[in-house]
Motif scaffolding. Structure first.
Motif, mmCIF file in Angstrom:
data_model
loop_
_atom_site.group_PDB
_atom_site.id
_atom_site.type_symbol
_atom_site.label_atom_id
_atom_site.label_comp_id
_atom_site.label_asym_id
_atom_site.label_seq_id
_atom_site.Cartn_x
_atom_site.Cartn_y
_atom_site.Cartn_z
ATOM 1 N N ARG A 53 11.463 3.837 4.409
ATOM 2 C CA ARG A 53 10.351 4.151 3.494
ATOM 3 C C ARG A 53 9.109 3.368 3.883
ATOM 4 N NH1 ARG A 53 8.594 1.646 -1.067
ATOM 5 N NH2 ARG A 53 10.489 0.405 -1.243
ATOM 6 N N TRP A 54 9.290 2.091 4.213
ATOM 7 C CA TRP A 54 8.143 1.293 4.645
ATOM 8 C C TRP A 54 7.488 1.903 5.881
ATOM 9 C CZ3 TRP A 54 10.452 -4.333 4.229
ATOM 10 C CH2 TRP A 54 10.460 -4.719 2.888
ATOM 11 N N ALA A 55 8.304 2.380 6.828
ATOM 12 C CA ALA A 55 7.753 2.982 8.048
ATOM 13 C C ALA A 55 6.958 4.246 7.739
ATOM 14 C CB ALA A 55 8.884 3.296 9.033
ATOM 15 N N ARG A 56 7.437 5.033 6.769
ATOM 16 C CA ARG A 56 6.770 6.294 6.425
ATOM 17 C C ARG A 56 5.540 6.104 5.557
ATOM 18 N NH1 ARG A 56 11.748 7.685 4.631
ATOM 19 N NH2 ARG A 56 10.961 7.600 2.490
ATOM 20 N N GLU A 57 5.642 5.225 4.530
ATOM 21 C CA GLU A 57 4.656 5.236 3.458
ATOM 22 C C GLU A 57 3.846 3.964 3.275
ATOM 23 O OE1 GLU A 57 7.090 6.061 0.073
ATOM 24 O OE2 GLU A 57 7.616 8.070 0.770
ATOM 25 N N CYS A 58 4.214 2.872 3.951
ATOM 26 C CA CYS A 58 3.568 1.585 3.684
ATOM 27 C C CYS A 58 2.905 1.015 4.935
ATOM 28 C CB CYS A 58 4.605 0.585 3.161
ATOM 29 S SG CYS A 58 5.344 1.076 1.601
ATOM 30 N N ARG A 59 2.210 -0.079 4.722
ATOM 31 C CA ARG A 59 1.603 -0.834 5.819
ATOM 32 C C ARG A 59 2.261 -2.193 5.893
ATOM 33 N NH1 ARG A 59 -3.961 -1.804 3.986
ATOM 34 N NH2 ARG A 59 -4.133 -2.925 5.917
ATOM 35 N N LEU A 60 2.513 -2.657 7.102
ATOM 36 C CA LEU A 60 3.015 -4.005 7.333
ATOM 37 C C LEU A 60 1.904 -4.759 8.052
ATOM 38 C CD1 LEU A 60 5.134 -6.230 7.404
ATOM 39 C CD2 LEU A 60 6.124 -5.125 9.395
ATOM 40 N N VAL A 61 1.436 -5.830 7.416
ATOM 41 C CA VAL A 61 0.280 -6.567 7.927
ATOM 42 C C VAL A 61 0.702 -7.983 8.295
ATOM 43 C CG1 VAL A 61 -2.013 -7.430 7.327
ATOM 44 C CG2 VAL A 61 -1.297 -5.188 6.540
ATOM 45 N N ARG A 62 0.251 -8.415 9.458
ATOM 46 C CA ARG A 62 0.496 -9.776 9.945
ATOM 47 C C ARG A 62 -0.792 -10.568 9.750
ATOM 48 N NH1 ARG A 62 3.706 -12.465 14.204
ATOM 49 N NH2 ARG A 62 2.393 -14.097 15.076
ATOM 50 N N LEU A 63 -0.679 -11.750 9.134
ATOM 51 C CA LEU A 63 -1.824 -12.627 8.907
ATOM 52 C C LEU A 63 -1.671 -13.851 9.809
ATOM 53 C CD1 LEU A 63 -1.868 -12.401 5.014
ATOM 54 C CD2 LEU A 63 -3.330 -11.169 6.608
ATOM 55 N N ASP A 64 -2.354 -13.818 10.949
ATOM 56 C CA ASP A 64 -2.282 -14.907 11.938
ATOM 57 C C ASP A 64 -3.290 -15.994 11.605
ATOM 58 O OD1 ASP A 64 -0.384 -14.092 14.070
ATOM 59 O OD2 ASP A 64 -1.730 -12.356 14.202
ATOM 60 N N PRO A 65 -2.848 -17.246 11.452
ATOM 61 C CA PRO A 65 -3.807 -18.329 11.197
ATOM 62 C C PRO A 65 -4.773 -18.487 12.370
ATOM 63 C CG PRO A 65 -1.561 -19.062 10.806
ATOM 64 C CD PRO A 65 -1.478 -17.720 11.458
ATOM 65 N N ARG A 66 -6.059 -18.433 12.069
ATOM 66 C CA ARG A 66 -7.080 -18.658 13.106
ATOM 67 C C ARG A 66 -7.573 -20.096 13.052
ATOM 68 N NH1 ARG A 66 -10.798 -13.260 13.255
ATOM 69 N NH2 ARG A 66 -9.223 -11.926 14.183
ATOM 70 N N THR A 67 -8.064 -20.480 11.887
ATOM 71 C CA THR A 67 -8.439 -21.874 11.700
ATOM 72 C C THR A 67 -7.327 -22.502 10.900
ATOM 73 O OG1 THR A 67 -9.631 -21.405 9.660
ATOM 74 C CG2 THR A 67 -10.913 -21.384 11.693
ATOM 75 N N ALA A 68 -6.929 -23.671 11.286
ATOM 76 C CA ALA A 68 -5.771 -24.299 10.653
ATOM 77 C C ALA A 68 -5.992 -24.521 9.163
ATOM 78 C CB ALA A 68 -5.436 -25.610 11.345
ATOM 79 N N THR A 69 -7.132 -25.045 8.799
ATOM 80 C CA THR A 69 -7.420 -25.226 7.375
ATOM 81 C C THR A 69 -8.896 -24.970 7.133
ATOM 82 O OG1 THR A 69 -7.827 -27.592 7.669
ATOM 83 C CG2 THR A 69 -5.616 -26.944 6.983
ATOM 84 N N THR A 70 -9.186 -24.595 5.920
ATOM 85 C CA THR A 70 -10.578 -24.478 5.505
ATOM 86 C C THR A 70 -10.761 -25.444 4.346
ATOM 87 O OG1 THR A 70 -10.029 -22.676 4.006
ATOM 88 C CG2 THR A 70 -10.799 -22.059 6.202
ATOM 89 N N ASP A 84 0.810 -1.220 0.000
ATOM 90 C CA ASP A 84 0.000 0.000 0.000
ATOM 91 C C ASP A 84 0.843 1.270 0.000
ATOM 92 O OD1 ASP A 84 -2.408 -1.193 -0.278
ATOM 93 O OD2 ASP A 84 -3.045 -0.956 1.799
ATOM 94 N N GLY A 85 2.035 1.188 -0.537
ATOM 95 C CA GLY A 85 2.875 2.372 -0.674
ATOM 96 C C GLY A 85 3.377 2.475 -2.094
ATOM 97 N N PRO A 86 4.046 3.569 -2.435
ATOM 98 C CA PRO A 86 4.573 3.723 -3.789
ATOM 99 C C PRO A 86 5.568 2.609 -4.127
ATOM 100 C CG PRO A 86 4.831 5.746 -2.507
ATOM 101 C CD PRO A 86 4.334 4.705 -1.579
ATOM 102 N N GLY A 87 5.344 1.945 -5.244
ATOM 103 C CA GLY A 87 6.233 0.886 -5.684
ATOM 104 C C GLY A 87 6.055 -0.435 -4.971
ATOM 105 N N GLU A 88 5.064 -0.557 -4.128
ATOM 106 C CA GLU A 88 4.823 -1.796 -3.384
ATOM 107 C C GLU A 88 3.478 -2.388 -3.796
ATOM 108 O OE1 GLU A 88 7.107 -3.187 -1.635
ATOM 109 O OE2 GLU A 88 8.468 -1.508 -1.475
ATOM 110 N N GLN A 89 3.264 -3.636 -3.414
ATOM 111 C CA GLN A 89 2.038 -4.334 -3.784
ATOM 112 C C GLN A 89 0.826 -3.743 -3.053
ATOM 113 O OE1 GLN A 89 2.687 -8.401 -2.659
ATOM 114 N NE2 GLN A 89 3.161 -7.897 -0.544
ATOM 115 N N PRO A 90 -0.329 -3.700 -3.725
ATOM 116 C CA PRO A 90 -1.536 -3.225 -3.050
ATOM 117 C C PRO A 90 -2.076 -4.295 -2.095
ATOM 118 C CG PRO A 90 -2.025 -3.807 -5.317
ATOM 119 C CD PRO A 90 -0.543 -3.980 -5.132
#
Length: 172
Positions: free
Chosen positions: A116-133, A47-53
């Motif tokens: 740059r990441w600290a200023r302009e981007c988001r760092l997202v953590r995806l924690d597994p809730r259910t092991a599998t679907t 979600d920053g310039p030059g990074e993946q949405p």
């Protein structure tokens, strides 16, 4: 208990070996995202310039994550993740960025990337809730849109003559 541990191990091992995960948050379609598996969760930056949405990934929400085989491309496992945005400057953020920094290819700013990441981007953590679907039965492939680029047409009348001339020139 054993099934839960095996499912969690499958999620971790598949995510570690795959370069991309397919993530569907609140957006209607899943997107491929490069990630790193660190501390029991997938981490993505964007979600920053030059990074993946990162559409549809909001702090406190959930996302469906699908991991595909690196060599064959088939689905290995799918899981539901809790989405949590990490705050720049925290110990958790610094540890995740250290892992992500080594995996980021073709960064325009090299060593200045974490700032740059600290200023302009988001760092997202995806924690597994259910092991599998449940994995869907079908392929989920979309039907291609009609296009003149994929429609076969008759060979132009002069083409065989041109090809034969080239073969004769090569022999001579």
């Amino acid at each position: 208990m054993t099934d839960t541990l095996l499912s969690a191990a499958l999620v971790e091992e598949a995510a570690k070996k795959s370069g991309l995960i397919w993530v569907r948050g609140e957006a209607p379609a899943a997107r491929p995202l490069w990630h790193v598996w660190h501390d029991g969760a997938a981490h993505v930056v964007g979600d920053g310039p030059g990074e993946q949405p990162l559409p549809g990934l909001r702090d406190g929400g959930t996302a469906e994550v699908t991991v595909r085989s690196k060599d064959k491309g088939g689905r290995i496992v799918a899981w539901t993740a809790g989405v949590r945005e990490l705050t720049p400057g925290t110990e958790e953020w610094d540890a995740a960025v250290a892992e992500l920094k080594g995996k980021r290819l073709n960064a325009p700013d090299g060593e200045a990337m974490p700032e740059r990441w600290a200023r302009e981007c988001r760092l997202v953590r995806l924690d597994p809730r259910t092991a599998t679907t449940e994995l869907p039965d079908g392929s989920l492939a979309a039907v291609p849109l009609p296009s003149p680029g994929i429609t076969r047409r008759p060979v132009p009348a002069g083409l065989p003559k041109l090809l034969l001339k080239r073969k004769r020139r090569r022999k001579a």
